[in-house]
Scaffold this active site. Structure first.
Site, PDB file in Angstrom:
ATOM      1  NE  ARG A   1     -36.763  33.480  -4.462  1.00 29.11           N
ATOM      2  CZ  ARG A   1     -36.817  34.697  -4.662  1.00 29.11           C
ATOM      3  NH1 ARG A   1     -35.882  35.532  -4.569  1.00 29.11           N
ATOM      4  NH2 ARG A   1     -37.882  35.070  -5.288  1.00 29.11           N
TER       5      ARG A   1
ATOM      6  NE  ARG B   1     -32.219  39.858  -1.736  1.00 30.71           N
ATOM      7  CZ  ARG B   1     -33.636  40.580  -1.912  1.00 30.71           C
ATOM      8  NH1 ARG B   1     -33.679  41.901  -2.474  1.00 30.71           N
ATOM      9  NH2 ARG B   1     -34.506  39.765  -1.904  1.00 30.71           N
TER      10      ARG B   1
ATOM     11  NE  ARG C   1     -27.567  41.249  -6.183  1.00 37.89           N
ATOM     12  CZ  ARG C   1     -27.794  42.269  -6.846  1.00 37.89           C
ATOM     13  NH1 ARG C   1     -26.801  42.978  -7.145  1.00 37.89           N
ATOM     14  NH2 ARG C   1     -28.719  43.034  -6.710  1.00 37.89           N
TER      15      ARG C   1
ATOM     16  CG  ASP D   1     -35.204  34.947 -10.835  1.00 37.45           C
ATOM     17  OD1 ASP D   1     -35.058  35.091  -9.525  1.00 37.45           O
ATOM     18  OD2 ASP D   1     -36.230  35.121 -11.359  1.00 37.45           O
TER      19      ASP D   1
ATOM     20  CE1 TYR E   1     -42.630  38.425 -10.549  1.00 37.26           C
ATOM     21  CE2 TYR E   1     -42.996  36.176 -10.722  1.00 37.26           C
ATOM     22  CZ  TYR E   1     -42.774  37.018 -10.129  1.00 37.26           C
ATOM     23  OH  TYR E   1     -42.596  37.108  -8.779  1.00 37.26           O
TER      24      TYR E   1
HETATM   25  O1  CP3 Z   1     -33.267  28.879  -4.303  1.00 39.69           O
HETATM   26  C1  CP3 Z   1     -31.876  29.366  -4.591  1.00 39.69           C
HETATM   27  O2  CP3 Z   1     -31.128  29.557  -3.731  1.00 39.69           O
HETATM   28  C2  CP3 Z   1     -31.760  29.460  -5.935  1.00 39.69           C
HETATM   29  C3  CP3 Z   1     -32.071  30.730  -6.543  1.00 39.69           C
HETATM   30  C4  CP3 Z   1     -33.580  31.504  -6.771  1.00 39.69           C
HETATM   31  C5  CP3 Z   1     -33.699  32.871  -7.055  1.00 39.69           C
HETATM   32  N1  CP3 Z   1     -35.038  33.010  -7.740  1.00 39.69           N
HETATM   33  C6  CP3 Z   1     -32.526  33.869  -6.992  1.00 39.69           C
HETATM   34  C7  CP3 Z   1     -32.870  35.289  -6.512  1.00 39.69           C
HETATM   35  C8  CP3 Z   1     -34.664  30.833  -7.191  1.00 39.69           C
HETATM   36  C9  CP3 Z   1     -34.882  29.401  -6.993  1.00 39.69           C
HETATM   37  C10 CP3 Z   1     -35.394  31.678  -7.353  1.00 39.69           C
HETATM   38  C11 CP3 Z   1     -36.802  31.492  -7.890  1.00 39.69           C
HETATM   39  C12 CP3 Z   1     -37.923  32.529  -7.982  1.00 39.69           C
HETATM   40  N2  CP3 Z   1     -37.657  33.768  -8.347  1.00 39.69           N
HETATM   41  C13 CP3 Z   1     -39.408  32.694  -7.409  1.00 39.69           C
HETATM   42  C14 CP3 Z   1     -39.966  31.472  -7.309  1.00 39.69           C
HETATM   43  C15 CP3 Z   1     -39.945  31.231  -5.637  1.00 39.69           C
HETATM   44  C16 CP3 Z   1     -40.491  32.368  -4.834  1.00 39.69           C
HETATM   45  O3  CP3 Z   1     -39.982  32.748  -4.084  1.00 39.69           O
HETATM   46  O4  CP3 Z   1     -41.733  32.361  -5.087  1.00 39.69           O
HETATM   47  C17 CP3 Z   1     -39.699  33.977  -8.097  1.00 39.69           C
HETATM   48  C18 CP3 Z   1     -41.217  34.137  -7.948  1.00 39.69           C
HETATM   49  C19 CP3 Z   1     -38.682  34.738  -8.467  1.00 39.69           C
HETATM   50  C20 CP3 Z   1     -38.666  35.957  -8.998  1.00 39.69           C
HETATM   51  C21 CP3 Z   1     -37.937  36.873  -8.397  1.00 39.69           C
HETATM   52  N3  CP3 Z   1     -36.555  36.976  -8.705  1.00 39.69           N
HETATM   53  C22 CP3 Z   1     -38.244  38.114  -7.792  1.00 39.69           C
HETATM   54  C23 CP3 Z   1     -39.808  38.404  -7.208  1.00 39.69           C
HETATM   55  C24 CP3 Z   1     -37.125  38.691  -7.064  1.00 39.69           C
HETATM   56  C25 CP3 Z   1     -37.165  39.951  -6.214  1.00 39.69           C
HETATM   57  C26 CP3 Z   1     -37.494  39.923  -5.082  1.00 39.69           C
HETATM   58  C27 CP3 Z   1     -36.520  39.484  -4.202  1.00 39.69           C
HETATM   59  O5  CP3 Z   1     -36.597  38.146  -3.564  1.00 39.69           O
HETATM   60  O6  CP3 Z   1     -35.281  40.151  -4.120  1.00 39.69           O
HETATM   61  C28 CP3 Z   1     -36.130  38.082  -7.712  1.00 39.69           C
HETATM   62  C29 CP3 Z   1     -34.705  38.335  -7.516  1.00 39.69           C
HETATM   63  C30 CP3 Z   1     -33.641  37.330  -6.998  1.00 39.69           C
HETATM   64  N4  CP3 Z   1     -33.961  35.844  -7.210  1.00 39.69           N
HETATM   65  C31 CP3 Z   1     -32.719  37.462  -6.014  1.00 39.69           C
HETATM   66  C32 CP3 Z   1     -32.438  36.135  -5.764  1.00 39.69           C
HETATM   67  C33 CP3 Z   1     -31.169  35.889  -4.673  1.00 39.69           C
HETATM   68  C34 CP3 Z   1     -32.464  38.555  -5.293  1.00 39.69           C
HETATM   69  C35 CP3 Z   1     -32.048  39.630  -6.013  1.00 39.69           C
HETATM   70  C36 CP3 Z   1     -30.751  40.259  -5.414  1.00 39.69           C
HETATM   71  O7  CP3 Z   1     -29.779  39.740  -5.343  1.00 39.69           O
HETATM   72  O8  CP3 Z   1     -31.015  41.494  -5.530  1.00 39.69           O
END
Ligand code: CP3
Length: 356
Positions: free
Chosen positions: A37, A41, A50, A86, A164
């Site tokens: 990640r 943010r 964003r 994602d 999910y």
């Molecule tokens: O790693 C990176 O920089 C690449 C981008 C990436 C995102 N999500 C962007 C994202 C990656 C590799 C993921 C993987 C992901 N997404 C996982 C597996 C990794 C982990 O943390 O376990 C999971 C479970 C998700 C599902 C997901 N996406 C959730 C639960 C959420 C909301 C919670 C949160 O962290 O905000 C997201 C949204 C998300 N995916 C964001 C980002 C940058 C934040 C959203 C925003 O910009 O508001």
């Protein structure tokens, strides 16, 4: 001719990059580091974008996805980029309605709750359902190749996707998905077969589009007993990884809370196993053996500590792995919102300096 010679040279440099060498358990000049990640943010550049676009708009616009992928590469001396996407958009192509709701996280408006819901799920090819991420990979490589930085593609693993799809969003106990697994074994197998196809095909397509390595995220698999993992989940992760391995790029297989099932995770497949901070990394390496590389495993909360406390924890991870080929430094789970950017910079530089 000249152009193709340059391409070949860049390709050689990338194959020889410390991240890809470590994935193959070859000696490296310094321990490679990237952060799960790493785009997100905690970065002001990301938050600024964003304000104009939703996360799904960024993911579905290849130029924006490329720009966000490059934000942490511009800001820090990272050894790999991960394509901005994602794990959840593949659910849309299968027929689920996905949104990210502020303050709540992901929501699926029509979750899978019955065998009939499972039967209705489609498995479209990634070229149709996820073309935007494949285009983003092609576009991002144009910039990254010049900088000699390899690009990682990724997918959610069948169990984490099922979690999910069935829960309808994030969950604490994963009661619905585990009950479905226990009560509906036939529908479960059908569901997991569909997710294995979708995840495997998606990973393979990302490698074909130019990703140099792939990561399978099984973030919530540690919710299962090892017996349930072996019986109801591992065969489908294995199926996804077998499809992906046709591409012949290194594959990282990651989960959290997996201490009781590390050998099962390894046996399901992957060239690199990702571990979280709940185990000493040398202990994990000992359990996993010499046939795989290892990625991890700093507690993401350590990035909130003052530098001395962060540094000693990063150093402890590196000391435990000292002298072992095939270590990729990473966090044990994704970087958290609010993480101080300065600490990220200092951590990345420290890993290189300390091991150089
Ligand atoms: O790693 C990176 O920089 C690449 C981008 C990436 C995102 N999500 C962007 C994202 C990656 C590799 C993921 C993987 C992901 N997404 C996982 C597996 C990794 C982990 O943390 O376990 C999971 C479970 C998700 C599902 C997901 N996406 C959730 C639960 C959420 C909301 C919670 C949160 O962290 O905000 C997201 C949204 C998300 N995916 C964001 C980002 C940058 C934040 C959203 C925003 O910009 O508001």
């Amino acid at each position: 001719m000249q152009q193709s010679q340059t391409d070949t040279q860049q390709e050689t440099t990338l194959t020889d990059s410390r991240f890809l060498r470590a994935c193959r358990r070859q000696p490296v000049d310094r321990t490679p580091i990237w952060l799960m990640r790493q785009a997100g943010r905690y970065m002001p550049e990301y938050r600024a974008l964003r304000e104009q676009y939703t996360i799904l708009e960024i993911i579905k616009t290849p130029e924006l996805a490329r720009d966000v992928t490059l934000q942490p590469i511009d800001a820090f001396d990272l050894d790999a980029a991960i394509i901005f996407a994602d794990i959840l958009p593949p659910l849309e192509g299968m027929g689920l309605e996905l949104d990210f709701v502020k303050g709540e996280g992901p929501v699926i408006y029509n979750p899978v709750r019955t065998p009939a819901d499972v039967a209705a799920l489609r498995t479209p090819p990634p070229s149709e359902a996820l073309h935007f991420t494949l285009d983003a990979i092609r576009l991002t490589r144009q910039t990254l190749d010049q900088r000699g930085i390899p690009l990682i593609g990724f997918s959610g693993a069948p169990f984490t996707l099922a979690a999910y799809a069935i829960e309808g969003g994030s969950s604490k106990n994963h009661q619905r998905v585990k009950s479905f697994m226990m009560n509906e074994p036939d529908a479960w197998r059908e569901l997991m077969t569909k997710f294995a196809t979708v995840a495997g095909d998606y990973l393979l397509a990302q490698a074909e589009a130019g990703a140099h390595a792939l990561q399978l995220f099984d973030s919530w698999v540690g919710q299962l007993s090892p017996d349930d993992y072996r019986q109801f989940v591992a065969p489908y992760s294995q199926q996804a990884l077998e499809i992906a391995s046709k591409a012949d790029v290194p594959i990282i297989h990651f989960g959290t809370n997996t201490n009781g099932m590390l050998t099962d995770i390894r046996d399901a497949g992957g060239d690199v196993i990702g571990v979280d901070w709940r185990i000493d990394i040398d202990h994990a390496a000992q359990i996993l053996g010499d046939g795989v590389a290892i990625q991890g495993n700093l507690d993401p909360i350590a990035l909130f500590a003052e530098w001395g406390a962060l540094k000693s924890r990063a150093q402890a991870v590196l000391d435990k792995m000292h002298g072992r080929d095939g270590h990729i430094f990473n966090l044990g789970h994704g970087i958290l919102p609010g993480t101080p950017v300065d600490n990220v910079r200092r951590l990345v530089d420290f890993v290189h300096e300390y091991t150089g």
